[in-house]
Design a protein around this motif. Structure first.
Motif, PDB file in Angstrom:
ATOM      1  N   VAL A  85       0.855  -1.190   0.000  1.00  0.00           N
ATOM      2  CA  VAL A  85       0.000   0.000   0.000  1.00  0.00           C
ATOM      3  C   VAL A  85       0.888   1.236   0.000  1.00  0.00           C
ATOM      4  N   ALA A  86       0.595   2.162  -0.913  1.00  0.00           N
ATOM      5  CA  ALA A  86       1.305   3.438  -0.951  1.00  0.00           C
ATOM      6  C   ALA A  86       0.585   4.443  -0.065  1.00  0.00           C
ATOM      7  N   VAL A  87       1.337   5.177   0.741  1.00  0.00           N
ATOM      8  CA  VAL A  87       0.791   6.269   1.557  1.00  0.00           C
ATOM      9  C   VAL A  87       1.539   7.529   1.156  1.00  0.00           C
ATOM     10  N   PHE A  88       0.787   8.518   0.654  1.00  0.00           N
ATOM     11  CA  PHE A  88       1.432   9.749   0.184  1.00  0.00           C
ATOM     12  C   PHE A  88       0.911  10.945   0.955  1.00  0.00           C
ATOM     13  N   GLY A  89       1.853  11.709   1.510  1.00  0.00           N
ATOM     14  CA  GLY A  89       1.529  12.848   2.364  1.00  0.00           C
ATOM     15  C   GLY A  89       1.639  12.416   3.809  1.00  0.00           C
ATOM     16  N   LEU A  90       2.696  12.835   4.498  1.00  0.00           N
ATOM     17  CA  LEU A  90       2.988  12.313   5.833  1.00  0.00           C
ATOM     18  C   LEU A  90       2.785  13.358   6.923  1.00  0.00           C
ATOM     19  N   GLY A  91       1.666  14.065   6.810  1.00  0.00           N
ATOM     20  CA  GLY A  91       1.213  14.885   7.924  1.00  0.00           C
ATOM     21  C   GLY A  91       0.541  13.980   8.950  1.00  0.00           C
ATOM     22  N   ARG A  92      -0.320  14.566   9.774  1.00  0.00           N
ATOM     23  CA  ARG A  92      -0.945  13.795  10.852  1.00  0.00           C
ATOM     24  C   ARG A  92      -1.710  12.586  10.335  1.00  0.00           C
ATOM     25  N   SER A  93      -2.570  12.778   9.324  1.00  0.00           N
ATOM     26  CA  SER A  93      -3.394  11.667   8.843  1.00  0.00           C
ATOM     27  C   SER A  93      -2.556  10.627   8.117  1.00  0.00           C
ATOM     28  N   GLY A  94      -1.528  11.062   7.370  1.00  0.00           N
ATOM     29  CA  GLY A  94      -0.678  10.112   6.662  1.00  0.00           C
ATOM     30  C   GLY A  94       0.119   9.232   7.601  1.00  0.00           C
ATOM     31  N   PHE A 135       0.736  -2.073  -6.156  1.00  0.00           N
ATOM     32  CA  PHE A 135       0.017  -1.418  -5.069  1.00  0.00           C
ATOM     33  C   PHE A 135      -1.469  -1.800  -5.065  1.00  0.00           C
ATOM     34  N   ALA A 136      -1.953  -2.135  -3.869  1.00  0.00           N
ATOM     35  CA  ALA A 136      -3.381  -2.431  -3.707  1.00  0.00           C
ATOM     36  C   ALA A 136      -4.197  -1.160  -3.528  1.00  0.00           C
ATOM     37  N   ALA A 137      -3.550  -0.067  -3.079  1.00  0.00           N
ATOM     38  CA  ALA A 137      -4.264   1.207  -2.878  1.00  0.00           C
ATOM     39  C   ALA A 137      -3.249   2.318  -2.698  1.00  0.00           C
ATOM     40  N   LEU A 138      -3.692   3.546  -2.995  1.00  0.00           N
ATOM     41  CA  LEU A 138      -2.952   4.763  -2.649  1.00  0.00           C
ATOM     42  C   LEU A 138      -3.761   5.478  -1.574  1.00  0.00           C
ATOM     43  N   VAL A 139      -3.179   5.591  -0.383  1.00  0.00           N
ATOM     44  CA  VAL A 139      -3.821   6.339   0.698  1.00  0.00           C
ATOM     45  C   VAL A 139      -3.282   7.769   0.629  1.00  0.00           C
ATOM     46  N   LEU A 140      -4.163   8.689   0.300  1.00  0.00           N
ATOM     47  CA  LEU A 140      -3.786  10.071   0.009  1.00  0.00           C
ATOM     48  C   LEU A 140      -4.107  10.971   1.190  1.00  0.00           C
ATOM     49  N   SER A 141      -3.158  11.806   1.560  1.00  0.00           N
ATOM     50  CA  SER A 141      -3.434  12.813   2.583  1.00  0.00           C
ATOM     51  C   SER A 141      -4.504  13.767   2.069  1.00  0.00           C
ATOM     52  N   PRO A 142      -5.447  14.194   2.925  1.00  0.00           N
ATOM     53  CA  PRO A 142      -6.490  15.113   2.452  1.00  0.00           C
ATOM     54  C   PRO A 142      -5.945  16.466   2.001  1.00  0.00           C
ATOM     55  N   GLY A 143      -4.723  16.799   2.395  1.00  0.00           N
ATOM     56  CA  GLY A 143      -4.144  18.059   1.968  1.00  0.00           C
ATOM     57  C   GLY A 143      -3.581  18.038   0.556  1.00  0.00           C
ATOM     58  N   ILE A 144      -3.514  16.859  -0.068  1.00  0.00           N
ATOM     59  CA  ILE A 144      -2.971  16.714  -1.420  1.00  0.00           C
ATOM     60  C   ILE A 144      -4.090  16.883  -2.440  1.00  0.00           C
ATOM     61  N   VAL A 155      -7.753   5.196  -5.069  1.00  0.00           N
ATOM     62  CA  VAL A 155      -7.277   6.313  -4.249  1.00  0.00           C
ATOM     63  C   VAL A 155      -8.262   6.520  -3.100  1.00  0.00           C
ATOM     64  N   ILE A 156      -7.783   6.395  -1.875  1.00  0.00           N
ATOM     65  CA  ILE A 156      -8.641   6.521  -0.698  1.00  0.00           C
ATOM     66  C   ILE A 156      -7.932   7.375   0.352  1.00  0.00           C
ATOM     67  N   GLY A 157      -8.633   7.672   1.439  1.00  0.00           N
ATOM     68  CA  GLY A 157      -8.056   8.431   2.539  1.00  0.00           C
ATOM     69  C   GLY A 157      -8.151   7.660   3.838  1.00  0.00           C
ATOM     70  N   ASP A 158      -7.623   8.249   4.907  1.00  0.00           N
ATOM     71  CA  ASP A 158      -7.643   7.563   6.200  1.00  0.00           C
ATOM     72  C   ASP A 158      -9.065   7.354   6.707  1.00  0.00           C
ATOM     73  N   MET A 159      -9.981   8.281   6.373  1.00  0.00           N
ATOM     74  CA  MET A 159     -11.358   8.134   6.829  1.00  0.00           C
ATOM     75  C   MET A 159     -12.040   6.952   6.144  1.00  0.00           C
ATOM     76  N   GLU A 160     -11.681   6.679   4.895  1.00  0.00           N
ATOM     77  CA  GLU A 160     -12.227   5.513   4.204  1.00  0.00           C
ATOM     78  C   GLU A 160     -11.687   4.223   4.827  1.00  0.00           C
ATOM     79  N   LEU A 161     -10.429   4.216   5.235  1.00  0.00           N
ATOM     80  CA  LEU A 161      -9.881   3.048   5.931  1.00  0.00           C
ATOM     81  C   LEU A 161     -10.659   2.789   7.213  1.00  0.00           C
ATOM     82  N   PHE A 162     -10.933   3.848   7.962  1.00  0.00           N
ATOM     83  CA  PHE A 162     -11.739   3.721   9.180  1.00  0.00           C
ATOM     84  C   PHE A 162     -13.123   3.172   8.856  1.00  0.00           C
ATOM     85  N   ALA A 163     -13.769   3.748   7.840  1.00  0.00           N
ATOM     86  CA  ALA A 163     -15.129   3.338   7.482  1.00  0.00           C
ATOM     87  C   ALA A 163     -15.184   1.857   7.113  1.00  0.00           C
ATOM     88  N   ARG A 164     -14.217   1.386   6.355  1.00  0.00           N
ATOM     89  CA  ARG A 164     -14.197  -0.022   5.957  1.00  0.00           C
ATOM     90  C   ARG A 164     -13.963  -0.936   7.156  1.00  0.00           C
TER      91      ARG A 164
END
Length: 471
Positions: A12-21, A66-75, A96-105
């Motif tokens: 899994v790719a995670v792009f944007g390493l602020g708080r949510s990333g 990659f199975a998914a790209l987890v994108l920071s909401p600031g991107i 392309v998903i975000g941390d909130m989608e990971l939580f929801a799933r």
């Protein structure tokens, strides 16, 4: 932490390493995924490594793996144009998903009886106060409330999922743009006014992003919708006519035939068609101004939907301590009150503070939004003098010319000194030095929190100097 097991054994790719990333990277790793975390900013990458997140340059990886790209909401996701890695993900068929989608799933993967309750809060203004207020009421009532999302703690850094818990989540339009599976037992839509339009392709796109908070609700769920602006009125009427969920309208302007009204500081529950007077919001010093009356009405409606009784909710409202940087009293010196409203990053947010006081020494400025401060013209009579700082100084001075006395100060330190001196010299008992910038902070500060902390420190230093001078 909420471990994300959906991607166990996959890349899994995670792009944007602020708080949510960072939160997403840790949660995915805890769930067994092979995490490839990256950020374009070298300083941010260094901080991520220091926080224990291993880096992997996804620009050099085979995206077919990659199975998914987890994108920071600031991107940038869609507008003004997709980020190059978003385009690469789309070309290679990577979701392309975000941390909130990971939580929801993660929530949806649980049996229904094991799922926690989810309260989502969105709107242009008031999200943070309403989120914190709902969480406070629930905790005061003995409920296991976890508060986060776009406020405080990243959603995946909250305590692990449990059926008796309630997740109270502030949801930005950027986060909502990246969700498909989120189901809110209670969805709160406070208000809507133009903001972040470049990120959503205009007002229609912005409203559509906010509306995603309702997308998976059923007849068992509740939508709490503001009725104090034309956009949210249309949302309330549309959902009432077509949506499966129960709709509770809230207002701090209108006495609603059915709904929750907070008029002149008094809270009324009209859901049964007969108004029940609940108490005075003005008894809570942290909820000053009409906008906070609406926030209180929303919090009451959300907590009633979670089956709390009115007396318990009102007790929670009246003990709410408030939020830093939002109508926060930073001090009082020589009869002059200093108010830290650094979270007011646009004119609509500053409007709420300017309505709350009548003898204002107003400190404003920073990186202006597209509409500037022209929409605040009806409130100019409340402003005794304006003290301007930052990048917007010249533009704001031109807007206020001939309408409000203006002093160009450049820096926050000079503005606080000048405003304090003038307010003290005037000797009026209701004087307020109000720091409500109506701007983003990035010209002179890291963020609005940093900006508000600096204001508070300046006031405290001034207060300490005054004590020493009179000792």
């Amino acid at each position: 932490m909420i471990p994300i097991t959906e991607y166990a054994g996959r890349d899994v790719a995670v792009f944007g390493l602020g708080r949510s990333g960072l939160s997403a990277a840790r949660a995915l790793k805890a769930g067994g995924a092979r995490v490839h975390a990256w950020d374009d900013n070298e300083e941010t990458r260094a901080k991520a490594e220091a926080a224990g997140v291993a880096l992997s340059d996804i620009n050099k990886r085979d995206w077919q793996t990659f199975a998914a790209l987890v994108l920071s909401p600031g991107i940038s996701y869609k507008f003004p144009q997709p980020h190059r890695l978003v385009r690469l993900a789309e070309m290679t068929g990577v979701p392309v998903i975000g941390d909130m989608e990971l939580f929801a799933r993660a929530v949806q993967a649980l049996p229904e009886r094991a799922r926690p309750k989810v309260v989502g809060i969105t709107g242009t203004n008031g999200k943070s106060t309403t989120t914190a207020l709902i969480g406070h009421i629930l905790k005061q009532a003995g409920r296991d409330a976890r508060i986060g999302g776009n406020i405080g703690t990243g959603v995946l850094d909250l305590a692990a999922l449990h059926s008796n818990s309630v997740y109270v989540l502030e949801l930005s339009s950027y986060q909502l743009d990246l969700v498909k599976s989120l189901h809110c037992d209670v969805a709160v839509f406070l208000n809507l006014s133009p903001d972040h339009l470049d990120r959503h392709g205009g007002m229609d796109g912005y409203q559509a992003a906010k509306m995603r908070i309702f997308q998976n609700q059923t007849s068992k769920d509740t939508a709490v919708v503001g009725f104090d602006d034309l956009y949210s009125q249309s949302v309330a009427i549309g959902l009432s006519a077509r949506g499966p969920q129960k709709v509770v309208q809230i207002s701090s302007t209108y006495t609603l035939g059915r709904g929750i009204s907070s008029v002149d500081g008094h809270l009324y529950d009209n859901q049964s068609g007969k108004a029940e007077r609940l108490g005075k919001i003005t008894d809570c010093p942290a909820l000053i101004g009409r906008h906070n009356f609406q926030n209180a009405a929303a919090a009451y409606a959300a907590c009633r939907a979670l089956n709390l009784d009115p007396a318990t909710i009102m007790a929670g409202i009246q003990t709410f301590p408030g939020l830093p940087h939002r109508m926060e009293t930073a001090g009082e010196i020589g009869g002059v009150r200093f108010v830290n409203d650094s979270k007011a990053t646009n004119a609509q947010a500053a409007e709420q503070a300017l309505r709350a006081f009548s003898n204002i020494y107003w400190i404003a400025g920073g990186v202006a939004k597209s509409d500037g401060i022209a929409p605040l013209a009806p409130l100019y009579p409340n402003i005794t003098k304006a003290y301007l700082i930052g990048q917007s100084e010249d533009v704001f001075a031109a807007t206020l010319s001939g309408k409000v006395p203006v002093q160009r100060c450049g820096t926050l330190e000079r503005a606080v000194e000048a405003a304090a001196r003038d307010a003290k010299a005037a000797g009026q008992p209701d004087a307020v030095v109000l720091f409500s910038p109506a701007c983003a902070s990035f010209d002179q500060f890291r963020d609005f929190e940093h900006r508000g902390d600096v204001f508070r420190s300046l006031v405290q230093a001034m207060a300490s100097a005054g004590v020493r001078a009179t000792a």
